[in-house]
Design a protein around this motif. Structure first.
Motif, short mmCIF file in Angstrom:
data_model
loop_
_atom_site.label_atom_id
_atom_site.label_comp_id
_atom_site.label_asym_id
_atom_site.label_seq_id
_atom_site.Cartn_x
_atom_site.Cartn_y
_atom_site.Cartn_z
N ALA A 195 0.90 -1.23 0.03
CA ALA A 195 0.15 0.12 0.11
C ALA A 195 0.68 1.28 0.10
CB ALA A 195 -0.92 -0.05 1.24
N ILE A 196 2.01 1.16 0.94
CA ILE A 196 3.00 2.48 0.70
C ILE A 196 3.54 2.74 -0.46
CG2 ILE A 196 4.77 3.46 1.84
CD1 ILE A 196 4.19 1.71 4.38
N ALA A 197 3.93 1.72 -1.02
CA ALA A 197 4.58 1.53 -2.51
C ALA A 197 3.58 2.17 -3.64
CB ALA A 197 5.20 0.24 -3.07
N ILE A 198 2.35 1.62 -3.58
CA ILE A 198 1.51 2.17 -4.45
C ILE A 198 0.95 3.65 -4.16
CG2 ILE A 198 -1.31 1.95 -4.84
CD1 ILE A 198 -1.00 -0.75 -4.20
N GLU A 199 1.09 4.28 -2.95
CA GLU A 199 0.74 5.43 -2.68
C GLU A 199 2.09 6.30 -3.34
OE1 GLU A 199 -1.76 7.31 -1.40
OE2 GLU A 199 -2.78 5.82 -0.39
N ARG A 200 3.23 5.79 -3.40
CA ARG A 200 4.28 6.53 -4.17
C ARG A 200 4.39 6.57 -5.32
NH1 ARG A 200 9.30 4.01 -0.27
NH2 ARG A 200 8.84 5.08 1.57
N HIS A 201 3.60 5.58 -5.99
CA HIS A 201 3.41 5.56 -7.53
C HIS A 201 2.10 5.87 -8.29
CE1 HIS A 201 7.06 3.10 -6.44
NE2 HIS A 201 7.55 3.53 -7.83
N ARG A 202 1.21 6.04 -7.45
CA ARG A 202 -0.03 6.38 -8.08
C ARG A 202 -0.62 7.63 -7.26
NH1 ARG A 202 -1.84 2.81 -12.17
NH2 ARG A 202 -0.88 0.92 -11.87
N THR A 203 -1.55 8.24 -8.07
CA THR A 203 -2.30 9.51 -7.34
C THR A 203 -3.52 8.81 -6.78
OG1 THR A 203 -3.72 9.78 -9.49
CG2 THR A 203 -1.69 10.74 -9.55
N LYS A 204 -3.99 9.62 -5.82
CA LYS A 204 -5.12 9.17 -5.04
C LYS A 204 -6.36 8.85 -6.01
CE LYS A 204 -4.06 9.39 -0.78
NZ LYS A 204 -4.15 8.10 0.16
N ASP A 205 -6.36 9.53 -7.27
CA ASP A 205 -7.56 9.24 -8.14
C ASP A 205 -7.31 7.75 -8.77
OD1 ASP A 205 -9.17 11.48 -7.59
OD2 ASP A 205 -8.19 12.78 -9.18
N GLU A 206 -6.13 7.81 -8.98
CA GLU A 206 -5.68 6.37 -9.79
C GLU A 206 -6.04 5.30 -8.65
OE1 GLU A 206 -2.33 7.76 -12.84
OE2 GLU A 206 -1.54 7.11 -10.68
N ILE A 207 -5.52 5.64 -7.53
CA ILE A 207 -5.92 4.47 -6.70
C ILE A 207 -7.33 4.06 -6.28
CG2 ILE A 207 -5.53 3.71 -4.11
CD1 ILE A 207 -3.10 5.39 -3.99
N LEU A 208 -8.05 4.98 -6.12
CA LEU A 208 -9.55 5.03 -6.12
C LEU A 208 -10.24 4.12 -7.23
CD1 LEU A 208 -12.25 5.56 -4.75
CD2 LEU A 208 -12.25 7.92 -5.99
N ALA A 209 -9.65 4.41 -8.56
CA ALA A 209 -10.12 3.69 -9.57
C ALA A 209 -9.66 2.32 -9.71
CB ALA A 209 -9.37 4.57 -11.08
N LEU A 210 -8.65 1.90 -9.02
CA LEU A 210 -8.29 0.67 -8.90
C LEU A 210 -9.22 -0.17 -8.12
CD1 LEU A 210 -4.24 1.06 -8.67
CD2 LEU A 210 -5.77 -0.30 -10.43
N TYR A 211 -9.73 0.56 -7.02
CA TYR A 211 -10.62 -0.02 -5.82
C TYR A 211 -11.96 -0.08 -6.76
CZ TYR A 211 -13.83 -0.81 -2.18
OH TYR A 211 -14.63 -1.38 -1.49
N LEU A 212 -12.51 0.86 -7.40
CA LEU A 212 -13.61 0.84 -8.14
C LEU A 212 -13.43 -0.33 -9.29
CD1 LEU A 212 -14.52 4.51 -8.20
CD2 LEU A 212 -15.38 2.80 -6.51
#
Length: 714
Positions: A169-186
């Motif tokens: 999760a920490i690595a994802i936050e470093r490489h992805r924007t919050k909108d991109e992370i939200l899109a992955l969850y959705l």
């Protein structure tokens, strides 16, 4: 961050929480509580860097998603399942109702926009709750941690797996924007069975995209991912309802929802069955995906709502026509040649109608639908004008003697009328003049394909259907007639598709010739119970009643219809006029209330009666320098008696005399289109009427000149 799970409800993979205790398992509870405490202590102690360096910090790749076929506005026409059967539709925040997102954050991850992947406060609270209760109360997983778990293969729930999840999760936050992370969850959130992502869930359970959700629908979609199998509405509707209501109650307790909103939302029914995902334009969708399998999103030129209306229309009409019959229908924009509707068959799922076969691309005999292009070439060459007179009478072309559909003949009539009545003999006479090879070449130059038997060359019978063509190509050719004679290949992919080559228009016929044909077809008699004079159209029926066609256009669009059996077997009395034309007119009625007027007459078009045409154009096949040819006796309107010494009686007792001036021998006399007399060496012939009444007499000479008179026999 998540709710306490009820006893007996298992947490599914990707749910982001530890399974609840079922029965007395104190060691498991203490061990789970200890893991939560260790993780919380590590994070609150500032160990982000250490966790990120555990060797599992690479960000997840973009997940594989279901290919989608969408219309020109982005509306979903048809998705395709992944190879393993899962439905996973790509989703972004803009695709989802804002209320759903607000509820998701409030329920799952209040500090989503602030934390760096894991939320130390949430994990610490989870640890304290676990230690105090002796069991896991909440998992403390953030949306980013859930994305990390959903992106990895399933693993046993161990302390190491939890630490790995935090590190990821920490690595994802470093490489992805919050909108991109939200899109992955959705996109990845599980919703039961083979349904993943909020879009697939909304379409499956509610039959709509998640852009506009009711409060109850949004709450259900928030609740399902925590235990997707246990809460599947189609299998466990009571569990789904209870989970939805807990989401509503918690958000009400937090002050995020009003009490009356919650009360109404709880009254909403929970879906008890899965709905089929959209399947519009299935034939074209399959073709587009097969052409470019690596493409995620295929944007087409279709209009989804219009596609749906005309698919329903085709299904209704073919069901009424009888068993085994199917139909195909296209709607094309005249100016751009973009396809707005593509119906490849009556019912994709109906095996009795070969539903999966794309009949819009099947090669079939076109019947009379190529005749307008014969006339257009004749107009282009200047050998005919819509008001030019032409003979419809028995004639041989070598050993072939074409006949009209009703086996009758009309005598001399304007070319415009011959086209409107779809007479065979005038069309073949014109085709002989312009040349069948030239017609075939001109059609092929536009990109349309004509199919002939191997080794065969274009010949006169092609004008009456002796060739194969596809509905797609026929639609393109008629759209060219409607647009000044300029042919563009049909466009199926939406604008902006760089992989689709742009080809300049090619001239099928001249602008004036195209307008002459269009204005003539505007006067084609409409089918029963339809208004004529609103669209220019032509019907066709293939030999043996195997194919029925109708193609028509107004000033904006062209509609092409084929009706028949997919296996090519004949159908008694199946004609273009009786089967395809009503469907054509019904389609126009569902497209637009009032058809658009045709384009105005172009410069150079001549609107004149026959007598004001140049002499060579007054009568097709006439030689202006030839001797005058006329029917001297009987005059038009004469009354004749069959007996006594009347003026028309023959001295030889051979019937009534018919006298001709000029012309090239031999001469043939037709009575109401039927040959009744012939003379090889004289210009006076004799005819014996078969009865009383009005008769249309026509005399034809060897050069094709004709003269007629209507008489009354007493």
């Amino acid at each position: 961050m998540s709710e306490e799970l009820p006893a007996g409800e298992p947490a599914a993979p990707g749910a982001g929480r530890v399974a609840p205790r079922i029965g007395p398992h104190p060691r498991r509870a203490v061990r789970a509580a200890g893991w939560a405490a260790i993780v919380a202590a590590g994070l609150t102690g500032g160990a982000y860097a250490g966790l990120a360096g555990l060797g599992h910090g690479a960000p997840p790749a973009d997940p594989e998603v279901s290919p989608e076929v969408v219309d020109r506005a982005g509306a979903l026409l048809r998705p395709f399942a992944l190879k393993d059967g899962r439905w996973r539709l790509e989703a972004r925040a803009k695709d989802v109702d804002p209320r759903f997102l607000a509820m998701l954050f409030a329920y799952e991850d209040k500090r989503f926009r602030d934390h760096g992947g894991a939320d130390p406060r949430a994990l610490a609270r989870a640890a304290l709750q676990a230690l105090g209760a002796g069991r896991v109360v909440s998992g403390g997983s953030t949306l980013t941690m859930q994305v990390a778990r959903l992106s990895d293969p399933p693993r046993p729930r161990t302390l190491g797996a939890k630490l790995r999840q935090v590190a990821r999760a920490i690595a994802i936050e470093r490489h992805r924007t919050k909108d991109e992370i939200l899109a992955l969850y959705l996109t990845l959130a599980p919703y039961g069975g083979n349904i993943e992502g909020v879009r697939a869930a909304a379409l499956t359970y509610f039959g709509k995209e998640p852009r506009r959700l009711t409060l109850g629908e949004a709450a259900l979609l928030v609740a399902l991912p925590q235990a997707p199998e246990a809460r599947r509405p189609d299998r466990n509707p009571d569990a789904a309802r209870a989970a939805r209501d807990r989401v509503l109650d918690r958000l009400s307790a937090q002050g995020a929802l009003k009490a009356d909103e919650v009360r109404l939302a709880k009254l909403e029914p929970v879906p008890r069955a899965r709905l089929p995902l959209p399947q519009r334009a299935p034939h074209l969708a399959e073709q587009m995906v097969a052409e470019r399998p690596a493409l995620r999103r295929h944007a087409l030129t279709l209009e989804r709502d219009l596609q749906a209306r005309l698919e329903d229309l085709v299904r209704e009409r073919t069901a009424a026509l009888g068993r085994g019959l199917s139909a195909a229908l296209l709607v094309v924009d005249n100016a751009s040649s973009e396809v707005r509707v593509y119906v490849g068959g009556a019912d994709f799922a109906d095996a009795s109608r070969a539903g999966a076969v794309d009949l819009a691309r099947a090669v079939r005999s076109p019947g009379s639908t190529l005749k307008p292009f014969i006339y257009a070439l004749a107009f282009d060459d200047g050998i005919a004008h819509p008001e030019t007179l032409i003979e419809d009478a028995p004639v041989r072309f070598g050993t072939w003697r074409p006949e009209n559909f009703d086996l009758s003949y009309q005598g001399v009539l304007p070319v415009r009328k011959a086209l409107q009545l779809s007479l065979n003999v005038p069309a073949v006479r014109l085709l002989e003049a312009v040349g069948p090879q030239r017609l075939a070449t001109r059609i092929k130059e536009t990109g349309a394909r004509l199919e002939l038997p191997e080794g065969a060359a274009p010949s006169l019978p092609m004008g009456l259907g002796g060739v194969g063509i596809r509905l797609t190509d026929l639609a393109m050719l008629y759209a060219a007639l409607a647009h000044g004679g300029q042919a563009l290949p049909l466009k199926l992919r939406a604008a902006g598709d760089a992989a689709t080559p742009v080809r300049p228009p090619r001239a099928l016929v001249g602008e004036v010739a195209a307008w002459y044909v269009a204005s003539s077809l505007l006067g084609t008699p409409a089918p029963d119970n339809a208004l004529g004079g609103r669209i220019a159209f032509k019907t066709g029926t293939s030999y043996g009643y195997r194919d029925a066609w109708a193609v028509g256009f107004d000033g904006r669009r062209t509609v092409a219809v084929w009706v028949g059996r997919p296996d090519g077997r004949p159908v008694a009395d199946l004609t273009g006029r009786s089967a395809a034309a009503p469907l054509l007119f019904d389609a126009f009625a569902r497209i637009v209330r009032t058809p658009a007027p045709l384009e105005a007459a172009p410069k150079g078009a001549v609107a004149a009666v026959n007598a004001r045409l140049p002499l060579p154009q007054r009568r097709f096949g006439a030689d202006p320098s030839a001797e005058r040819f006329a029917l001297v006796y009987p005059p038009d309107g004469a009354r004749l008696e069959t007996g006594g010494d009347g003026e028309g009686a023959s001295d030889e007792g051979a019937g009534l005399a018919i006298k001709v001036e000029g012309g090239v021998l031999p001469l043939t006399v037709l009575a109401d289109g039927r040959p009744v007399a012939r003379s090889d060496d004289r210009r006076t012939l004799f005819w014996t009427p078969l009865g009383r009444g009005f008769v249309r007499l026509t005399v034809i000479d060897a050069a094709g000149h004709a003269a007629s008179a209507t008489v009354r026999v007493d």
